[in-house]
Design a protein around this motif. Structure first.
Motif, PDB file in Angstrom:
ATOM      1  N   THR A 299      -5.732   3.913  -7.349  1.00 37.42           N
ATOM      2  CA  THR A 299      -6.583   3.814  -6.167  1.00 37.42           C
ATOM      3  C   THR A 299      -6.759   2.372  -5.716  1.00 37.42           C
ATOM      4  O   THR A 299      -7.404   1.575  -6.412  1.00 37.42           O
ATOM      5  N   PRO A 300      -6.210   1.977  -4.562  1.00 31.43           N
ATOM      6  CA  PRO A 300      -6.573   0.672  -3.989  1.00 31.43           C
ATOM      7  C   PRO A 300      -8.057   0.680  -3.637  1.00 31.43           C
ATOM      8  O   PRO A 300      -8.557   1.645  -3.058  1.00 31.43           O
ATOM      9  N   SER A 301      -8.763  -0.389  -3.994  1.00 31.87           N
ATOM     10  CA  SER A 301     -10.213  -0.367  -3.816  1.00 31.87           C
ATOM     11  C   SER A 301     -10.767  -1.584  -3.084  1.00 31.87           C
ATOM     12  O   SER A 301     -11.970  -1.643  -2.836  1.00 31.87           O
ATOM     13  N   GLY A 302      -9.917  -2.535  -2.728  1.00 34.26           N
ATOM     14  CA  GLY A 302     -10.412  -3.704  -2.012  1.00 34.26           C
ATOM     15  C   GLY A 302      -9.267  -4.540  -1.471  1.00 34.26           C
ATOM     16  O   GLY A 302      -8.135  -4.462  -1.946  1.00 34.26           O
TER      17      GLY A 302
ATOM     18  N   ALA B 119       4.946  -2.187 -15.557  1.00 35.89           N
ATOM     19  CA  ALA B 119       5.738  -1.243 -14.774  1.00 35.89           C
ATOM     20  C   ALA B 119       5.427  -1.345 -13.284  1.00 35.89           C
ATOM     21  O   ALA B 119       6.329  -1.279 -12.441  1.00 35.89           O
ATOM     22  N   LEU B 120       4.136  -1.520 -12.942  1.00 33.09           N
ATOM     23  CA  LEU B 120       3.773  -1.634 -11.540  1.00 33.09           C
ATOM     24  C   LEU B 120       4.343  -2.910 -10.929  1.00 33.09           C
ATOM     25  O   LEU B 120       4.861  -2.893  -9.800  1.00 33.09           O
ATOM     26  N   GLU B 121       4.281  -4.014 -11.658  1.00 33.03           N
ATOM     27  CA  GLU B 121       4.820  -5.264 -11.128  1.00 33.03           C
ATOM     28  C   GLU B 121       6.321  -5.143 -10.871  1.00 33.03           C
ATOM     29  O   GLU B 121       6.830  -5.593  -9.829  1.00 33.03           O
ATOM     30  N   SER B 122       7.036  -4.521 -11.791  1.00 35.87           N
ATOM     31  CA  SER B 122       8.475  -4.343 -11.611  1.00 35.87           C
ATOM     32  C   SER B 122       8.768  -3.459 -10.406  1.00 35.87           C
ATOM     33  O   SER B 122       9.671  -3.745  -9.607  1.00 35.87           O
ATOM     34  N   TYR B 123       7.987  -2.392 -10.245  1.00 32.64           N
ATOM     35  CA  TYR B 123       8.191  -1.469  -9.133  1.00 32.64           C
ATOM     36  C   TYR B 123       7.915  -2.149  -7.796  1.00 32.64           C
ATOM     37  O   TYR B 123       8.692  -2.017  -6.838  1.00 32.64           O
TER      38      TYR B 123
ATOM     39  N   ILE C 263      -4.959  -7.377  -3.189  1.00 37.56           N
ATOM     40  CA  ILE C 263      -5.417  -5.986  -3.197  1.00 37.56           C
ATOM     41  C   ILE C 263      -5.959  -5.675  -4.585  1.00 37.56           C
ATOM     42  O   ILE C 263      -5.281  -5.915  -5.590  1.00 37.56           O
ATOM     43  N   THR C 264      -7.175  -5.184  -4.688  1.00 38.85           N
ATOM     44  CA  THR C 264      -7.696  -4.731  -5.972  1.00 38.85           C
ATOM     45  C   THR C 264      -7.406  -3.251  -6.138  1.00 38.85           C
ATOM     46  O   THR C 264      -7.276  -2.504  -5.161  1.00 38.85           O
ATOM     47  N   PHE C 265      -7.293  -2.821  -7.391  1.00 41.20           N
ATOM     48  CA  PHE C 265      -6.996  -1.408  -7.654  1.00 41.20           C
ATOM     49  C   PHE C 265      -7.743  -0.934  -8.896  1.00 41.20           C
ATOM     50  O   PHE C 265      -8.157  -1.727  -9.755  1.00 41.20           O
ATOM     51  N   ASP C 266      -7.891   0.378  -8.979  1.00 45.25           N
ATOM     52  CA  ASP C 266      -8.422   1.071 -10.157  1.00 45.25           C
ATOM     53  C   ASP C 266      -7.346   2.039 -10.624  1.00 45.25           C
ATOM     54  O   ASP C 266      -6.788   2.794  -9.817  1.00 45.25           O
ATOM     55  N   ARG C 267      -7.053   2.010 -11.909  1.00 45.67           N
ATOM     56  CA  ARG C 267      -6.037   2.889 -12.477  1.00 45.67           C
ATOM     57  C   ARG C 267      -6.662   3.805 -13.509  1.00 45.67           C
ATOM     58  O   ARG C 267      -7.357   3.354 -14.426  1.00 45.67           O
ATOM     59  N   ARG C 268      -6.452   5.115 -13.353  1.00 43.42           N
ATOM     60  CA  ARG C 268      -6.842   6.103 -14.353  1.00 43.42           C
ATOM     61  C   ARG C 268      -5.546   6.676 -14.925  1.00 43.42           C
ATOM     62  O   ARG C 268      -4.812   7.389 -14.240  1.00 43.42           O
ATOM     63  N   ASN C 269      -5.255   6.323 -16.177  1.00 42.80           N
ATOM     64  CA  ASN C 269      -3.952   6.663 -16.719  1.00 42.80           C
ATOM     65  C   ASN C 269      -4.004   7.791 -17.736  1.00 42.80           C
ATOM     66  O   ASN C 269      -5.065   8.142 -18.261  1.00 42.80           O
ATOM     67  N   VAL C 270      -2.829   8.372 -17.979  1.00 38.59           N
ATOM     68  CA  VAL C 270      -2.672   9.458 -18.944  1.00 38.59           C
ATOM     69  C   VAL C 270      -1.570   9.050 -19.922  1.00 38.59           C
ATOM     70  O   VAL C 270      -0.752   8.170 -19.624  1.00 38.59           O
ATOM     71  N   PRO C 271      -1.543   9.673 -21.116  1.00 37.32           N
ATOM     72  CA  PRO C 271      -0.514   9.312 -22.096  1.00 37.32           C
ATOM     73  C   PRO C 271       0.891   9.542 -21.520  1.00 37.32           C
ATOM     74  O   PRO C 271       1.088  10.451 -20.716  1.00 37.32           O
ATOM     75  N   PRO C 272       1.844   8.703 -21.906  1.00 33.66           N
ATOM     76  CA  PRO C 272       1.769   7.635 -22.921  1.00 33.66           C
ATOM     77  C   PRO C 272       1.431   6.272 -22.337  1.00 33.66           C
ATOM     78  O   PRO C 272       1.545   5.274 -23.034  1.00 33.66           O
ATOM     79  N   GLU C 273       1.021   6.218 -21.077  1.00 31.08           N
ATOM     80  CA  GLU C 273       0.773   4.941 -20.425  1.00 31.08           C
ATOM     81  C   GLU C 273      -0.451   4.243 -21.001  1.00 31.08           C
ATOM     82  O   GLU C 273      -1.473   4.873 -21.272  1.00 31.08           O
TER      83      GLU C 273
ATOM     84  N   LEU D  34       0.830  -1.209   0.000  1.00 30.77           N
ATOM     85  CA  LEU D  34       0.000   0.000   0.000  1.00 30.77           C
ATOM     86  C   LEU D  34       0.860   1.254   0.000  1.00 30.77           C
ATOM     87  O   LEU D  34       0.549   2.246  -0.685  1.00 30.77           O
ATOM     88  N   ALA D  35       1.959   1.234   0.764  1.00 31.94           N
ATOM     89  CA  ALA D  35       2.862   2.380   0.771  1.00 31.94           C
ATOM     90  C   ALA D  35       3.484   2.577  -0.613  1.00 31.94           C
ATOM     91  O   ALA D  35       3.642   3.716  -1.086  1.00 31.94           O
ATOM     92  N   SER D  36       3.813   1.481  -1.280  1.00 31.43           N
ATOM     93  CA  SER D  36       4.383   1.574  -2.624  1.00 31.43           C
ATOM     94  C   SER D  36       3.357   2.092  -3.627  1.00 31.43           C
ATOM     95  O   SER D  36       3.690   2.871  -4.528  1.00 31.43           O
ATOM     96  N   LEU D  37       2.116   1.648  -3.502  1.00 33.00           N
ATOM     97  CA  LEU D  37       1.071   2.149  -4.395  1.00 33.00           C
ATOM     98  C   LEU D  37       0.890   3.655  -4.231  1.00 33.00           C
ATOM     99  O   LEU D  37       0.671   4.376  -5.215  1.00 33.00           O
ATOM    100  N   ARG D  38       0.993   4.134  -3.014  1.00 37.81           N
ATOM    101  CA  ARG D  38       0.863   5.578  -2.768  1.00 37.81           C
ATOM    102  C   ARG D  38       2.013   6.355  -3.413  1.00 37.81           C
ATOM    103  O   ARG D  38       1.833   7.474  -3.898  1.00 37.81           O
ATOM    104  N   ARG D  39       3.219   5.762  -3.439  1.00 35.23           N
ATOM    105  CA  ARG D  39       4.395   6.459  -3.955  1.00 35.23           C
ATOM    106  C   ARG D  39       4.598   6.261  -5.455  1.00 35.23           C
ATOM    107  O   ARG D  39       5.426   6.954  -6.062  1.00 35.23           O
ATOM    108  N   TYR D  40       3.881   5.329  -6.057  1.00 35.00           N
ATOM    109  CA  TYR D  40       4.196   4.888  -7.412  1.00 35.00           C
ATOM    110  C   TYR D  40       4.300   6.045  -8.404  1.00 35.00           C
ATOM    111  O   TYR D  40       5.293   6.183  -9.135  1.00 35.00           O
ATOM    112  N   ASP D  41       3.283   6.876  -8.479  1.00 33.36           N
ATOM    113  CA  ASP D  41       3.287   7.937  -9.486  1.00 33.36           C
ATOM    114  C   ASP D  41       4.354   8.989  -9.215  1.00 33.36           C
ATOM    115  O   ASP D  41       4.932   9.540 -10.155  1.00 33.36           O
TER     116      ASP D  41
END
Length: 358
Positions: free
Chosen positions: A209-212, A246-250, A228-238, A185-192
């Motif tokens: 956003t972690p959602s479950g 990228a998230l799995e590697s991080y 952990i379930t998540f919702d991702r709202r992405n912007v270009p070029p992602e 969860l701490a990593s998800l918060r820092r990811y972006d």
């Protein structure tokens, strides 16, 4: 046939289309045939009709005829219609259908392309991406008559944290995946901040956003994994695929060695909408903004528009709003649309087609 936009909209809202869209599809086919057109139904159940000729530009009017559950009955109070789909997206559907039937292209053609599963799998739009090509697309959604030239993408997935299962009295803390959830969860918060894409000039920042959380089946037993379930709202070029990798590697780099993490998309065999941005100076944008008088801005939700934006300039436009000063409108029990806005949207799209197809 003289198309009555109010009557069609009323019948559309009365027709449940959250589980079985067949009745709504038949309504569309019947309406188009009565107007003198012979529509097609493609392999994914989308309804298509075209008018005009091949000599000139080609524009596509797209929206969906399915709705979310549960069905909310039709009601009318003066110029306000309430009910499931009133604004998402049977209001935009009525407006685009009216514009299609009223427009008289003098050069080029217009295609009406209506999909059956935008609220679920989006396989209809994904199929159209492979079979349609055009000079521009208008995607009907509740935008308050604003011309929306961009939208963030959206995907959903899970992060699985794996460790050692066993008796609560014996499993070491460093092997307990429940403790590992805190690191994830701490990593998800820092990811972006650490590795995510930069904010887009139009769409702004991405959002993760972690959602479950799912873990364990007994208070005295450590589970072997947590999810952990998540919702991702992405912007270009992602894209959804590049984000997953990228998230799995991080997470792998930021998870203690005693635990492991993996990332999967919840629906890997069905398409996710990726982000898109259309140039605000494109002729389609300018023509629709001039015809409708609304603002030019991003859209607040993910749509099928992303499937068409890679082919040609794409805008999202229609009557109704996602939310108002009281709260949610689209997908809510209080979903509504104002009939004058449905008419105004139809007029704006008709004028836009007349400008572009002459």
């Amino acid at each position: 046939m003289s198309f009555d936009i109010t009557t069609f909209h009323a019948e559309a809202v009365r027709t449940p289309s959250h589980e079985d869209v067949s009745a709504m599809r038949e309504l569309l086919l019947e309406t188009l045939r009565e107007a003198g057109h012979e529509p097609d139904v493609d392999a994914r159940g989308s309804v298509l009709a075209t008018r005009g000729d091949d000599d000139g530009p080609h524009y596509v009017l797209n929206t969906h005829f399915d709705t979310v559950a549960p069905h909310v009955p039709y009601e009318r109070d003066g110029e306000v219609v309430s009910g499931r789909g009133a604004c998402d997206a049977k209001g935009p559907l009525a407006a685009l259908l009216a514009a299609f039937l009223r427009a008289e292209p003098t050069a080029g053609r217009v295609t009406l392309a209506l999909t059956p599963d935008e609220e679920t799998l989006m396989t209809g739009a994904a199929h159209l991406e492979e079979t349609l090509s055009a000079d521009g697309y208008v995607v009907g959604e509740p935008t308050g008559l604003d011309v929306c030239v961009a939208a963030r993408g959206q995907c959903e997935g899970t992060v699985t944290v794996e460790g050692e299962a066993g008796h609560a009295a014996s499993v070491p803390a460093e092997r307990n995946p429940v403790f590992g959830v805190a690191d994830v969860l701490a990593s998800l918060r820092r990811y972006d901040d650490d590795v995510g894409p930069d904010p887009d000039p139009v769409l702004g920042e991405p959002k993760l956003t972690p959602s479950g959380l799912e873990a364990g089946d007994a208070p005295n037993r450590v589970p072997g994994r947590c999810r952990i379930t998540f919702d991702r709202r992405n912007v270009p070029p992602e894209t959804s695929d590049s984000f997953r990798a990228a998230l799995e590697s991080y997470l792998t780099a930021h998870t203690p060695d005693e635990l492991s993490t993996s990332v999967e998309l919840i629906r890997p065999d069905t398409p996710f909408p990726d982000p898109f941005v259309t140039d605000e100076d494109d002729p389609l944008v300018r023509a629709l903004a001039d015809a409708g008088g609304g603002e030019v801005r991003p859209f607040g939700a993910a749509t099928e528009a992303s499937f068409f934006a890679a082919d040609a300039p794409t805008v999202v436009f229609g009557p109704g709003v996602l939310a108002d000063e009281t709260g949610a409108v689209a997908h809510a029990q209080r979903e509504y649309v104002r009939l004058p806005d449905v008419e105004a949207a139809a007029d704006a799209v008709e004028r836009t087609l007349e400008t572009l197809l002459r």
